[in-house]
Design a protein around this motif. Structure first.
Motif, PDB file in Angstrom:
ATOM      1  N   PHE A 359      42.761  39.718  35.622  1.00  0.00           N
ATOM      2  CA  PHE A 359      42.348  38.855  34.522  1.00  0.00           C
ATOM      3  C   PHE A 359      43.252  37.636  34.430  1.00  0.00           C
ATOM      4  O   PHE A 359      44.430  37.680  34.811  1.00  0.00           O
ATOM      5  N   ASP A 360      42.676  36.559  33.897  1.00  0.00           N
ATOM      6  CA  ASP A 360      43.467  35.349  33.738  1.00  0.00           C
ATOM      7  C   ASP A 360      44.246  35.390  32.425  1.00  0.00           C
ATOM      8  O   ASP A 360      44.226  36.403  31.705  1.00  0.00           O
ATOM      9  N   GLY A 361      44.910  34.278  32.099  1.00  0.00           N
ATOM     10  CA  GLY A 361      45.751  34.254  30.912  1.00  0.00           C
ATOM     11  C   GLY A 361      44.985  34.431  29.618  1.00  0.00           C
ATOM     12  O   GLY A 361      45.558  34.848  28.603  1.00  0.00           O
ATOM     13  N   ALA A 362      43.680  34.140  29.643  1.00  0.00           N
ATOM     14  CA  ALA A 362      42.848  34.303  28.448  1.00  0.00           C
ATOM     15  C   ALA A 362      42.162  35.661  28.405  1.00  0.00           C
ATOM     16  O   ALA A 362      41.345  35.916  27.515  1.00  0.00           O
ATOM     17  N   GLY A 363      42.489  36.534  29.362  1.00  0.00           N
ATOM     18  CA  GLY A 363      41.903  37.868  29.392  1.00  0.00           C
ATOM     19  C   GLY A 363      40.536  37.941  30.020  1.00  0.00           C
ATOM     20  O   GLY A 363      39.862  38.972  29.943  1.00  0.00           O
ATOM     21  N   ARG A 364      40.089  36.870  30.688  1.00  0.00           N
ATOM     22  CA  ARG A 364      38.793  36.857  31.337  1.00  0.00           C
ATOM     23  C   ARG A 364      38.921  37.324  32.784  1.00  0.00           C
ATOM     24  O   ARG A 364      39.956  37.107  33.422  1.00  0.00           O
ATOM     25  N   PRO A 365      37.885  37.948  33.338  1.00  0.00           N
ATOM     26  CA  PRO A 365      37.942  38.363  34.738  1.00  0.00           C
ATOM     27  C   PRO A 365      38.258  37.187  35.656  1.00  0.00           C
ATOM     28  O   PRO A 365      37.618  36.129  35.565  1.00  0.00           O
ATOM     29  N   ALA A 366      39.250  37.356  36.492  1.00  0.00           N
ATOM     30  CA  ALA A 366      39.627  36.332  37.468  1.00  0.00           C
ATOM     31  C   ALA A 366      38.997  36.710  38.802  1.00  0.00           C
ATOM     32  O   ALA A 366      39.360  37.713  39.411  1.00  0.00           O
ATOM     33  N   HIS A 367      38.050  35.915  39.243  1.00  0.00           N
ATOM     34  CA  HIS A 367      37.285  36.285  40.435  1.00  0.00           C
ATOM     35  C   HIS A 367      36.663  35.059  41.070  1.00  0.00           C
ATOM     36  O   HIS A 367      36.595  33.982  40.458  1.00  0.00           O
ATOM     37  N   LEU A 368      36.179  35.224  42.282  1.00  0.00           N
ATOM     38  CA  LEU A 368      35.361  34.229  42.967  1.00  0.00           C
ATOM     39  C   LEU A 368      34.108  34.936  43.452  1.00  0.00           C
ATOM     40  O   LEU A 368      34.166  35.825  44.297  1.00  0.00           O
ATOM     41  N   GLY A 370      32.507  37.238  42.060  1.00  0.00           N
ATOM     42  CA  GLY A 370      32.601  38.666  41.796  1.00  0.00           C
ATOM     43  C   GLY A 370      33.726  39.365  42.517  1.00  0.00           C
ATOM     44  O   GLY A 370      34.002  40.536  42.248  1.00  0.00           O
ATOM     45  N   VAL A 371      34.379  38.680  43.445  1.00  0.00           N
ATOM     46  CA  VAL A 371      35.509  39.258  44.177  1.00  0.00           C
ATOM     47  C   VAL A 371      36.781  38.943  43.398  1.00  0.00           C
ATOM     48  O   VAL A 371      37.181  37.781  43.284  1.00  0.00           O
ATOM     49  N   SER A 372      37.406  39.979  42.863  1.00  0.00           N
ATOM     50  CA  SER A 372      38.539  39.791  41.967  1.00  0.00           C
ATOM     51  C   SER A 372      39.790  39.333  42.695  1.00  0.00           C
ATOM     52  O   SER A 372      39.945  39.520  43.911  1.00  0.00           O
ATOM     53  N   THR A 373      40.702  38.754  41.928  1.00  0.00           N
ATOM     54  CA  THR A 373      42.022  38.434  42.465  1.00  0.00           C
ATOM     55  C   THR A 373      42.817  39.700  42.747  1.00  0.00           C
ATOM     56  O   THR A 373      43.803  39.657  43.474  1.00  0.00           O
ATOM     57  N   GLU A 374      42.436  40.819  42.153  1.00  0.00           N
ATOM     58  CA  GLU A 374      43.039  42.127  42.434  1.00  0.00           C
ATOM     59  C   GLU A 374      42.257  42.774  43.568  1.00  0.00           C
ATOM     60  O   GLU A 374      41.085  43.130  43.410  1.00  0.00           O
ATOM     61  N   SER A 375      42.868  42.898  44.727  1.00  0.00           N
ATOM     62  CA  SER A 375      42.165  43.409  45.899  1.00  0.00           C
ATOM     63  C   SER A 375      41.538  44.773  45.627  1.00  0.00           C
ATOM     64  O   SER A 375      42.213  45.693  45.142  1.00  0.00           O
ATOM     65  N   GLY A 376      40.246  44.889  45.899  1.00  0.00           N
ATOM     66  CA  GLY A 376      39.545  46.149  45.704  1.00  0.00           C
ATOM     67  C   GLY A 376      38.803  46.248  44.379  1.00  0.00           C
ATOM     68  O   GLY A 376      38.071  47.212  44.154  1.00  0.00           O
ATOM     69  N   ILE A 377      38.977  45.269  43.499  1.00  0.00           N
ATOM     70  CA  ILE A 377      38.263  45.234  42.213  1.00  0.00           C
ATOM     71  C   ILE A 377      37.177  44.159  42.285  1.00  0.00           C
ATOM     72  O   ILE A 377      37.424  43.040  42.766  1.00  0.00           O
TER      73      ILE A 377
END
Length: 442
Positions: A359-368, A370-377
């Motif tokens: 998630f980003d600083g505002a608590g929103r999903p951080a992704h491109l 649908g592919v998250s910045t957290e590998s595997g999410i």
């Protein structure tokens, strides 16, 4: 509650949610031969069946609002499926692809495994180890219920998620807050049932339901608007209806039918409701959006030499009603006979169960896409996940394809191992290839 370090089951992918996004993800994972589970705390497409009002229909015609691999049975392509028909459709589709859905299983938390790859998915039925997790819980998670009007002023207040039909409300008038597709349709239904209705109108887009013989979803497609990757503004509420065979929402017609239009509901004070001085601005901005789309459609018809019937009457909007030009800014609900408020004010996302750095600083999903910045999410079903169409049925199908393909690519990397050498390379001079072939053939 912390995830148990001792999972009772292991799979490559856990899909959380068995709505349209989760079922689409399962279909693509199955196509790619990737083992997975779909976990759903209620039932397949439960929000369609139990999270909507009784008369709701899909907002797009059946030829459009479906998966490409299966038609909606029992209705024509230009008709609008009921909520139960949509729920039945997703259930049938899940069975057709043999989706490994487990219903009645709530996901309590997802966290990284310590000292091992992947995630621990703690559920109401035990803990599962998964290499990947797809959050497919969609955009309709927690109803937005502004607490700005006290219950002493209007005792009966519900969100549109709780509304089912006019008979559930106490006698008296109703204030509907929010004039997107949900709010406008509910206001129309209440007025048709004989209720006095006030409709609080905020910023919105107002496309035609149909123009020149084509539904607006078709126009958005040929004009390339479904592929927009970001909204033009912060306000993307769409006021359009599939009810009664589909029709354009015209606030002039709603006013003529006896619905009192007011601006955005701001607060209550001194025993009165207060509305913003933005009603005429919101109505005229919606009109401008309508006329802009009609002009683009006309230009497309001319540029492509299409033989589509003209509809000049849609360009003629008529005068604004008195309730718009001389709007109510303050209202005593008791004097006006308002006994209920329906908040058609949308939803917010809730990923509190997803305890990873995604998630980003505002608590929103951080992704491109649908592919998250957290590998595997991964995320699916969110508005504007990859483009304007992402939260629609056909849009989430294509987003799910991208996510599944991304998982398959990572899977190939994880499974790669260098070819084993059975013997050390010879230091002797190599013999001519022809000599080797002759020796083999003897």
């Amino acid at each position: 509650m912390l995830a148990s370090p001792h999972p009772t089951e292991t799979t490559e992918v856990v899909v959380v949610g068995a709505g349209q996004s989760g079922i689409a993800a399962s279909a693509h994972l199955t196509r790619l031969g990737i083992p997975h589970l779909v976990l759903e705390k209620a039932d397949v497409a439960d929000r369609w069946r139990h999270g909507r009002w009784d008369s709701l229909v899909a907002n797009g015609p059946a030829w459009h609002d479906r998966f490409p691999d299966m038609e909606i049975p029992g209705i024509g392509p230009d008709e609008f499926a009921t909520k139960d028909q949509m729920a039945d459709y997703f259930g049938a589709f899940a069975r057709s692809v043999d989706a490994p859905v487990r219903t009645g299983v709530e996901v309590l938390s997802v966290s990284r495994r310590e000292g091992a790859s992947g995630f621990l998915v703690e559920t109401s039925e035990g803990t599962i180890a998964a290499g990947n997790v797809i959050a497919a819980t969609g955009p309709f998670q927690v109803p937005v219920f502004p607490r700005i009007i006290g219950g002493d002023l209007v005792p009966h207040q519900i969100h549109s998620a709780e509304y089912r039909n006019p008979d559930q409300l106490p006698d008296g008038g109703v204030l509907v807050v929010g004039a997107g597709s949900s709010g406008a349709q509910i206001a129309e239904e209440l007025r048709a049932a004989g209720r006095q209705v006030h409709l609080s109108v905020g910023p919105h887009d107002r496309p035609p339901r149909s123009y020149r013989g084509r539904d607006f979803v078709w126009w958005l497609g040929v004009l390339g608007k479904w592929d927009a990757t970001a909204p033009d503004s912060d306000h993307v509420t769409i006021a359009v209806s599939g009810a009664r065979g589909g029709h354009t929402i015209d606030f002039r017609e709603l006013a003529a039918a006896g619905i009192t239009l007011v601006g955005r509901t701001e607060a209550s004070a001194g025993g009165a409701l207060r509305f913003a001085d933005d009603l005429q601005r919101n109505i005229t901005a919606g009109d401008a959006n309508l006329l802009e789309l009609l002009a683009e459609a006309d230009a497309y018809v001319e540029a492509n030499g299409l033989d589509l019937p003209e509809e000049h009457e849609l360009h003629e909007l008529g005068p604004l009603p008195d309730c718009v030009t001389d709007p109510v800014r303050s209202l005593d609900p008791r004097a006006a006979g308002i006994t209920s408020i329906i908040w058609a004010t949308g939803y917010v996302q809730d990923f509190s169960w997803l305890r990873v750095d995604a998630f980003d600083g505002a608590g929103r999903p951080a992704h491109l896409r649908g592919v998250s910045t957290e590998s595997g999410i991964y995320f699916l079903g969110l508005p504007w996940l990859s483009r304007r169409g992402s939260s629609f049925i056909w849009g989430t199908w294509h987003d799910a394809m991208h996510v599944a393909d991304h998982i398959a690519t990572r899977r190939r990397y994880a499974q790669y191992a260098p070819s084993a050498q059975t013997s050390p390379p010879s230091q002797a001079p190599s013999r001519p290839a022809q000599q080797l072939l002759e020796e083999i053939s003897r």
